[in-house]
Design an enzyme around this catalytic site. Structure first.
Site, short mmCIF file in Angstrom:
data_model
loop_
_atom_site.label_atom_id
_atom_site.label_comp_id
_atom_site.label_asym_id
_atom_site.label_seq_id
_atom_site.Cartn_x
_atom_site.Cartn_y
_atom_site.Cartn_z
N ARG A 156 0.88 -0.44 8.18
CA ARG A 156 2.28 -0.12 8.51
C ARG A 156 2.93 -1.24 9.32
O ARG A 156 4.05 -1.65 9.04
CB ARG A 156 2.38 1.20 9.28
CG ARG A 156 2.20 2.41 8.41
CD ARG A 156 2.36 3.70 9.20
NE ARG A 156 1.37 3.71 10.28
CZ ARG A 156 1.60 4.17 11.50
NH1 ARG A 156 2.76 4.66 11.84
NH2 ARG A 156 0.64 4.16 12.41
N ASN A 173 2.72 7.05 7.82
CA ASN A 173 1.50 7.60 7.23
C ASN A 173 1.82 8.97 6.66
O ASN A 173 2.52 9.76 7.28
CB ASN A 173 0.40 7.75 8.28
CG ASN A 173 -0.22 6.43 8.67
OD1 ASN A 173 -0.18 5.46 7.93
ND2 ASN A 173 -0.80 6.38 9.85
#
Length: 68
Positions: A18, A36
């Site tokens: 990320r 997520n």
């Protein structure tokens, strides 16, 4: 301004994916989010000029430089 949304599968949680994706998108001048998902994938949405965001999926597919 155009937008892209995608889900990335594979080993993408707990490895800095990320953070890496956010940095790559910012370097391309894109704005958006990365998060997520409960199923182990990472979801992202980015907006910007079409010529800029079109390279993001390929960069995500290539993955982190440190990936095996």
């Amino acid at each position: 301004m155009n937008r892209i949304a995608c889900t990335v599968h594979g080993r993408v949680q707990g490895v800095g994916f990320r953070y890496w994706t956010k940095r790559k998108a910012a370097a391309l001048g894109l704005r958006g989010w990365v998060k997520n998902a409960p199923d182990g994938t990472v979801m992202l949405e980015a907006a910007g000029e079409a010529g800029l965001w079109m390279s993001l999926p390929g960069r995500c597919t290539a993955g982190l430089p440190s990936a095996p």
